[in-house]
Design a protein around this motif. Structure first.
Motif, short mmCIF file in Angstrom:
data_model
loop_
_atom_site.label_atom_id
_atom_site.label_comp_id
_atom_site.label_asym_id
_atom_site.label_seq_id
_atom_site.Cartn_x
_atom_site.Cartn_y
_atom_site.Cartn_z
N LEU A 68 -9.14 8.13 2.39
CA LEU A 68 -9.94 7.67 1.63
C LEU A 68 -8.81 6.25 0.34
O LEU A 68 -7.96 6.80 0.61
CB LEU A 68 -9.97 9.24 0.05
CG LEU A 68 -10.60 9.98 1.10
CD1 LEU A 68 -10.57 10.87 -0.14
CD2 LEU A 68 -11.79 10.13 1.48
N ARG A 69 -9.89 5.66 0.13
CA ARG A 69 -8.56 4.35 -0.81
C ARG A 69 -9.68 4.78 -2.35
O ARG A 69 -10.15 4.51 -2.56
CB ARG A 69 -9.49 2.94 -0.08
CG ARG A 69 -8.69 1.83 -0.63
CD ARG A 69 -9.38 0.95 0.03
NE ARG A 69 -8.61 0.30 1.31
CZ ARG A 69 -8.19 0.45 2.20
NH1 ARG A 69 -7.25 -0.73 1.45
NH2 ARG A 69 -7.67 0.07 3.83
N LEU A 70 -7.55 4.40 -2.39
CA LEU A 70 -7.90 4.98 -4.09
C LEU A 70 -7.56 2.85 -4.79
O LEU A 70 -5.99 2.96 -4.46
CB LEU A 70 -7.31 5.36 -4.74
CG LEU A 70 -7.27 6.93 -4.08
CD1 LEU A 70 -6.37 7.75 -5.16
CD2 LEU A 70 -8.60 7.10 -4.57
N LYS B 76 -4.56 1.59 -6.39
CA LYS B 76 -3.85 2.16 -7.01
C LYS B 76 -1.99 1.96 -6.29
O LYS B 76 -0.99 3.19 -6.08
CB LYS B 76 -4.17 3.79 -6.36
CG LYS B 76 -4.65 4.31 -7.85
CD LYS B 76 -4.13 4.06 -9.19
CE LYS B 76 -5.89 4.86 -10.26
NZ LYS B 76 -5.23 5.00 -11.68
N ILE C 246 -9.40 12.67 -7.21
CA ILE C 246 -10.44 12.48 -6.22
C ILE C 246 -11.24 13.88 -5.66
O ILE C 246 -11.06 14.92 -5.58
CB ILE C 246 -9.85 11.88 -4.75
CG1 ILE C 246 -8.83 13.34 -4.48
CG2 ILE C 246 -9.08 10.65 -5.55
CD1 ILE C 246 -8.72 12.27 -3.45
N ASP D 199 -2.83 -0.38 -2.74
CA ASP D 199 -4.21 0.87 -2.40
C ASP D 199 -2.92 1.63 -1.68
O ASP D 199 -2.54 1.45 -1.58
CB ASP D 199 -5.43 0.14 -1.97
CG ASP D 199 -5.46 -0.88 -1.96
OD1 ASP D 199 -5.99 -0.69 -3.59
OD2 ASP D 199 -6.82 -1.17 -0.99
N GLU D 200 -3.98 2.50 -3.03
CA GLU D 200 -3.50 4.38 -1.57
C GLU D 200 -4.06 4.17 -1.11
O GLU D 200 -5.39 4.88 -1.78
CB GLU D 200 -3.12 5.22 -2.76
CG GLU D 200 -2.16 5.72 -2.97
CD GLU D 200 -1.80 7.34 -3.86
OE1 GLU D 200 -2.11 8.66 -3.95
OE2 GLU D 200 -1.58 6.86 -4.42
N THR E 58 -13.26 18.55 -6.09
CA THR E 58 -12.55 17.85 -6.76
C THR E 58 -10.89 18.65 -6.11
O THR E 58 -10.58 19.72 -5.83
CB THR E 58 -12.95 17.88 -7.88
OG1 THR E 58 -14.25 17.89 -7.60
CG2 THR E 58 -11.41 16.88 -8.11
N GLU F 216 -6.17 17.59 -6.61
CA GLU F 216 -5.35 16.10 -7.03
C GLU F 216 -4.76 15.40 -6.19
O GLU F 216 -3.91 16.08 -5.24
CB GLU F 216 -4.50 16.93 -8.16
CG GLU F 216 -5.62 16.42 -9.92
CD GLU F 216 -4.11 18.07 -10.57
OE1 GLU F 216 -2.92 17.92 -9.86
OE2 GLU F 216 -4.38 17.39 -12.20
N ALA G 254 -4.16 11.69 -9.63
CA ALA G 254 -5.53 11.65 -10.31
C ALA G 254 -6.49 12.51 -8.99
O ALA G 254 -5.60 13.59 -8.05
CB ALA G 254 -5.56 9.86 -9.68
N THR H 87 -0.26 9.75 -7.55
CA THR H 87 -0.02 8.58 -7.54
C THR H 87 1.51 8.08 -8.10
O THR H 87 2.22 8.40 -9.09
CB THR H 87 -0.89 8.39 -8.30
OG1 THR H 87 -0.94 7.83 -9.82
CG2 THR H 87 -2.85 8.25 -7.98
N ASP I 136 0.93 -1.01 -0.18
CA ASP I 136 -0.08 0.07 -0.22
C ASP I 136 0.48 1.41 0.20
O ASP I 136 2.22 1.37 0.91
CB ASP I 136 -1.04 -0.48 1.65
CG ASP I 136 -1.87 -1.39 1.25
OD1 ASP I 136 -2.45 -1.61 -0.13
OD2 ASP I 136 -2.64 -1.30 2.28
#
Length: 387
Positions: free
Chosen positions: A320-322, A325, A308, A337-338, A296, A298, A306, A301, A279
């Motif tokens: 917050l889970r990406l 990523k 969000i 994940d990120e 919104t 940025e 990206a 990554t 992660d």
């Protein structure tokens, strides 16, 4: 054998066994499964090779440390291709290789290290290994990378081709062992009266002597030089992991087997992303207004940036889970994940107008009382962050 067994299990020792205990256990297993004691027994031969592979790793402090940390994957088996090919001991070693490297373990029994199951017997010199460190960015770790490195090492003499002799007529068969590389004698051993073999004292086990040495390398067969090595590093490697590039170490005397190149991975710290296993964690600072109204933003990554969405009423500490990523697993078991940890930036100073607006806002009903956030106390957030 279809699946590799644990090396400690193979030798029958504990994980805290010292060097003497490991050597004693290997000698016991090697004598038990030795081809001379089990002629024609293929299973015994495989056990013999398995024990040699386990000893090769556990008797070497560096290899043992890698094995303790990463298991069989740390021996290079999962690393993929590359110049020379990544691989462990068992991948390309023959019975002759085992006798050549570990023959001294037998104490003279069964001909030591200078015979092969096929009836050969000459000693094969082996060059020493080389350790280098390669520093990688998170992007390179995420996608895998091929590096070309210039390595200072011993190389085969270009004049004699590594033989150490002036020409093809500059050799003579060793008169002591008649070219066998070993001398034979009969001894009384633990197993009774047995024929034993030992390295020839005249030729050092090579079976031949050089009568006229090469002028350039003075009979060694090697010179100091450089080689550009292309190393293919798979995605998902980690700090301290070691990859083995077979045959790209120092050249051996008299045309022997080259050593290996051990590539130690170092991670270059990122200013925006922190690695936690597979992660990645990013600390995102947002304004008070964004936290209240949403918006919104940025985030970085490993593949770029990206966008969000921040939901209205987002609290500091929210994660917050990406999905997907993060970094790939080196063994191919998916991708991490990120995790974006939200923090809210509070202005240190306010203008007169800003202060009046905040004071007016503080008079509104929703700003009259501080409410606790369910399941978001500081202790739980810290536990989740450092899990």
């Amino acid at each position: 054998m279809a699946e590799k067994r644990d090396y400690y299990e193979v030798l029958g020792v504990q994980k805290n066994a010292n060097a003497d205990e490991i050597k004693k256990a290997y000698r016991k297993a090697a004598i038990k499964y030795h081809p001379d004691k089990n002629p024609g027994d293929k299973e015994a031969e495989e056990r013999f090779k398995e024990a040699a592979e386990a000893y090769d790793v556990l008797s070497n402090p560096d290899k043992r440390a890698r094995y303790d940390q990463f298991g069989h994957a740390g021996m290079g088996g999962a690393a993929g291709g590359g110049a020379g090919g990544f691989g462990g001991f068992g991948g390309g070693f023959s019975m002759e290789d085992i006798f050549s490297q570990f023959g001294d373990i037998f104490g003279g029994h069964f001909g030591g290290g200078f015979r092969s199951s096929g009836g050969g017997g000459r000693r094969v010199n082996r060059g020493s290994d080389i350790r280098i460190k390669v520093r990688l960015t998170l992007e390179e770790i995420a996608n895998g990378v091929t590096k070309k490195l210039k390595i200072n090492k011993t190389v085969a003499c270009d004049q004699c081709g590594g033989t150490g002799a002036k020409d093809s007529n500059s050799y003579s068969t060793c008169s002591t062992c008649n070219g066998a590389g070993y001398v034979t004698r009969v001894e009384n051993t633990f197993f009774g009266r047995m024929q034993t073999q030992g390295v020839c004292p005249t030729c050092g086990g090579e079976g031949k002597v050089i009568s006229t040495p090469c002028d350039k390398c003075k009979g060694e067969g090697t010179l100091r030089g450089q080689e550009v090595v292309e190393i293919k590093i798979p995605a998902g490697v980690g700090e301290g992991m070691a990859l083995t590039v077979t045959g790209k170490g120092n050249a051996a005397r008299h045309g022997g087997v080259n050593g290996d190149l051990l590539v130690i991975i170092e991670e270059e710290p990122s200013t925006e992303l922190v690695r936690d296993g597979n992660d990645l964690i990013h600390n995102l600072n947002i304004t008070v207004t964004t936290a209240l109204l949403g918006g919104t933003v940025e985030v970085p990554t490993v593949d770029g940036r990206a966008k969000i969405k921040i939901a209205p009423g987002t609290h500091a500490g929210k994660v917050l889970r990406l999905g997907g990523k993060g970094l790939p697993d080196v063994n191919g078991y998916g991708r991490g994940d990120e995790l974006v940890v939200v923090d809210i930036t509070i202005p240190a100073k306010l203008t007169g107008e800003e202060k009046r607006l905040i004071e007016k806002l503080a008079e509104q009903p929703n700003f009259q009382k501080a409410e606790s956030v369910k399941n978001q106390n500081i202790f739980e957030r810290m536990k989740n962050f450092f899990r």
